[in-house]
Design a protein around this motif. Sequence first.
Motif, PDB file in Angstrom:
ATOM      1  N   ASP A 313     -22.008  48.864 -23.180  1.00  0.00           N
ATOM      2  CA  ASP A 313     -22.469  48.669 -21.812  1.00  0.00           C
ATOM      3  C   ASP A 313     -23.586  49.609 -21.383  1.00  0.00           C
ATOM      4  O   ASP A 313     -24.041  49.553 -20.243  1.00  0.00           O
ATOM      5  CB  ASP A 313     -21.302  48.762 -20.830  1.00  0.00           C
ATOM      6  CG  ASP A 313     -20.610  50.117 -20.844  1.00  0.00           C
ATOM      7  OD1 ASP A 313     -21.044  51.009 -21.591  1.00  0.00           O
ATOM      8  OD2 ASP A 313     -19.621  50.261 -20.099  1.00  0.00           O
ATOM      9  N   SER A 314     -24.054  50.479 -22.275  1.00  0.00           N
ATOM     10  CA  SER A 314     -25.190  51.336 -21.957  1.00  0.00           C
ATOM     11  C   SER A 314     -26.472  50.513 -22.019  1.00  0.00           C
ATOM     12  O   SER A 314     -26.871  50.034 -23.083  1.00  0.00           O
ATOM     13  CB  SER A 314     -25.279  52.499 -22.945  1.00  0.00           C
ATOM     14  OG  SER A 314     -24.139  53.328 -22.842  1.00  0.00           O
ATOM     15  N   TYR A 324     -30.148  47.057 -24.364  1.00  0.00           N
ATOM     16  CA  TYR A 324     -28.806  47.624 -24.398  1.00  0.00           C
ATOM     17  C   TYR A 324     -28.449  48.012 -25.822  1.00  0.00           C
ATOM     18  O   TYR A 324     -29.019  47.511 -26.804  1.00  0.00           O
ATOM     19  CB  TYR A 324     -27.772  46.641 -23.828  1.00  0.00           C
ATOM     20  CG  TYR A 324     -27.829  45.265 -24.439  1.00  0.00           C
ATOM     21  CD1 TYR A 324     -27.053  44.927 -25.546  1.00  0.00           C
ATOM     22  CD2 TYR A 324     -28.688  44.300 -23.910  1.00  0.00           C
ATOM     23  CE1 TYR A 324     -27.122  43.666 -26.104  1.00  0.00           C
ATOM     24  CE2 TYR A 324     -28.768  43.039 -24.469  1.00  0.00           C
ATOM     25  CZ  TYR A 324     -27.985  42.726 -25.561  1.00  0.00           C
ATOM     26  OH  TYR A 324     -28.059  41.480 -26.124  1.00  0.00           O
ATOM     27  N   LEU A 325     -27.485  48.914 -25.927  1.00  0.00           N
ATOM     28  CA  LEU A 325     -27.061  49.469 -27.198  1.00  0.00           C
ATOM     29  C   LEU A 325     -26.163  48.488 -27.943  1.00  0.00           C
ATOM     30  O   LEU A 325     -25.327  47.813 -27.347  1.00  0.00           O
ATOM     31  CB  LEU A 325     -26.316  50.776 -26.947  1.00  0.00           C
ATOM     32  CG  LEU A 325     -26.054  51.698 -28.139  1.00  0.00           C
ATOM     33  CD1 LEU A 325     -27.358  52.231 -28.713  1.00  0.00           C
ATOM     34  CD2 LEU A 325     -25.152  52.855 -27.693  1.00  0.00           C
ATOM     35  N   THR A 326     -26.323  48.440 -29.256  1.00  0.00           N
ATOM     36  CA  THR A 326     -25.484  47.583 -30.086  1.00  0.00           C
ATOM     37  C   THR A 326     -25.280  48.251 -31.443  1.00  0.00           C
ATOM     38  O   THR A 326     -25.906  49.277 -31.749  1.00  0.00           O
ATOM     39  CB  THR A 326     -26.137  46.192 -30.264  1.00  0.00           C
ATOM     40  OG1 THR A 326     -25.263  45.351 -31.006  1.00  0.00           O
ATOM     41  CG2 THR A 326     -27.464  46.285 -30.989  1.00  0.00           C
ATOM     42  N   GLY A 338     -28.278  49.996 -33.034  1.00  0.00           N
ATOM     43  CA  GLY A 338     -29.488  49.236 -32.784  1.00  0.00           C
ATOM     44  C   GLY A 338     -29.628  48.959 -31.304  1.00  0.00           C
ATOM     45  O   GLY A 338     -28.793  49.366 -30.489  1.00  0.00           O
ATOM     46  N   VAL A 339     -30.703  48.267 -30.960  1.00  0.00           N
ATOM     47  CA  VAL A 339     -30.975  47.904 -29.572  1.00  0.00           C
ATOM     48  C   VAL A 339     -31.386  46.444 -29.522  1.00  0.00           C
ATOM     49  O   VAL A 339     -32.204  45.992 -30.337  1.00  0.00           O
ATOM     50  CB  VAL A 339     -32.100  48.778 -28.969  1.00  0.00           C
ATOM     51  CG1 VAL A 339     -32.402  48.344 -27.541  1.00  0.00           C
ATOM     52  CG2 VAL A 339     -31.728  50.257 -29.019  1.00  0.00           C
ATOM     53  N   GLN A 356     -35.083  56.832 -28.786  1.00  0.00           N
ATOM     54  CA  GLN A 356     -34.229  57.812 -28.111  1.00  0.00           C
ATOM     55  C   GLN A 356     -32.899  57.986 -28.832  1.00  0.00           C
ATOM     56  O   GLN A 356     -32.334  59.086 -28.851  1.00  0.00           O
ATOM     57  CB  GLN A 356     -34.006  57.391 -26.655  1.00  0.00           C
ATOM     58  CG  GLN A 356     -35.244  57.512 -25.778  1.00  0.00           C
ATOM     59  CD  GLN A 356     -35.747  58.941 -25.675  1.00  0.00           C
ATOM     60  OE1 GLN A 356     -34.970  59.888 -25.739  1.00  0.00           O
ATOM     61  NE2 GLN A 356     -37.057  59.102 -25.531  1.00  0.00           N
ATOM     62  N   VAL A 357     -32.388  56.933 -29.435  1.00  0.00           N
ATOM     63  CA  VAL A 357     -31.174  57.056 -30.253  1.00  0.00           C
ATOM     64  C   VAL A 357     -31.449  57.991 -31.431  1.00  0.00           C
ATOM     65  O   VAL A 357     -30.622  58.836 -31.778  1.00  0.00           O
ATOM     66  CB  VAL A 357     -30.699  55.676 -30.745  1.00  0.00           C
ATOM     67  CG1 VAL A 357     -29.530  55.826 -31.708  1.00  0.00           C
ATOM     68  CG2 VAL A 357     -30.313  54.790 -29.568  1.00  0.00           C
TER      69      VAL A 357
END
Length: 420
Positions: A313-314, A324-326, A338-339, A356-357
């Motif tokens: 949910d980020s 969103y993050l995955t 991933g995104v 950024q990750v």
Amino acid sequence: MTMVDGSQAAELREEMIGALREMGAIRSDRVAEVFRAVPRHLFTPGAALADAYDPRDAVHVKRDDRGRPISTVSSPQLQGSMLEQADVRPGMTALEIGSGGVNAAMMSWLAGPEGHVTTVDIDSDVTERARRLLDAAGYEQVNVVLADAENGFATDAPYDRIIVTVGAWDIPPAWIDQLAQDGRLVVPLRMRGLTRSLELEREGDHLVSRSAIICGFVAMQGAGANRGQLVQLRGTKVELRFDDGWPGEEVPDLEGVLDTERAEAWTGVTIGGMESFETLQLWLATAFPGFGKLRADADQRSVLVDDDNMWFDSAVVADDSVAYLTTRRVESGVSEFGVHAFGPHAADLAEVMAEQVCIWDRQHRHGAGPTFGVWPLDTPDERLPEGIVINKRHHRVTISWPAATTAATGQGNQEQQEGE
């Protein structure tokens, strides 16, 4: 209770204490002993013994008309962590905000016969239940008060320790005014939709965190409640929540953005199945002004991710696009971050978020995390530390990462306005 039940409760209690020590939720002998001394099952009538002593799970005791929990007995893991943060000592005067009974009983045991504990809740059902269970368990000395805890409880102040056991969006002035000069406030503070139990102490005219623990609580009711702001991506089926309000002047219109082509960016950053990445969410929340929490109905999953992948949910909004993050599985027990992104600039936003990750992985993944500060609302910007600034109703909250990490992103000071 029969002898068989008492024997089973004692056995489950010891197993729980052992598990909490392994988790790090119990670090001291005193906190281990208070879990041993206070019979938790007496405060969860109707729940199975195994549920009462499950180290990780809360017991819900009241729900609203939509079935959502509004009063719970917090999980032993969370209670242990917060009691370690608070460090209630013999002879202390302590205030609990949010009553359930068992936590107040443990605080009273730790404060001893010369100490004094007051617990406050806005819900008469909750306070009546707490009073009844505390009396039955032998903790008649705990003062149970029905009141809106936004105002604290001045009668028994000042408090050496204040422990808040409901999710707080802000810190009311009364809590700080009623805190002893060398006192400590432990509060689950919600910042950009992320809740951390902060161990706060005074430094001059503001509070500074000594520790922070990821947690979740039912939201505060009454004057301290906060609505946040919803932005729809596909009606009410997929929504973004901005807990502190949208950071810009004009709320973006993202309805229909999920009908565009999905972009993906993979990071090469991997994580094990049981490994925590809670500092990653904090990092993204401070790196992007448009950070929010994504909620989607189950029938929308195929839009967000492919089979065997997970979405989190980020989420980040930049202009007309959302990301969103995955994760995807790369081998047994290991996944890669991933995104995914949608919108006219989806590919660019996905790449920026993925970077950024990677920064988090290189520079902060194994670090201590940020420092949190709670400052008076009229504090000028030049007095605030480097990092993000969240302006709430009563205070300015700062989140500051170690200098080397902050410098690497070039984020500098960012300011998030309250969105009531």
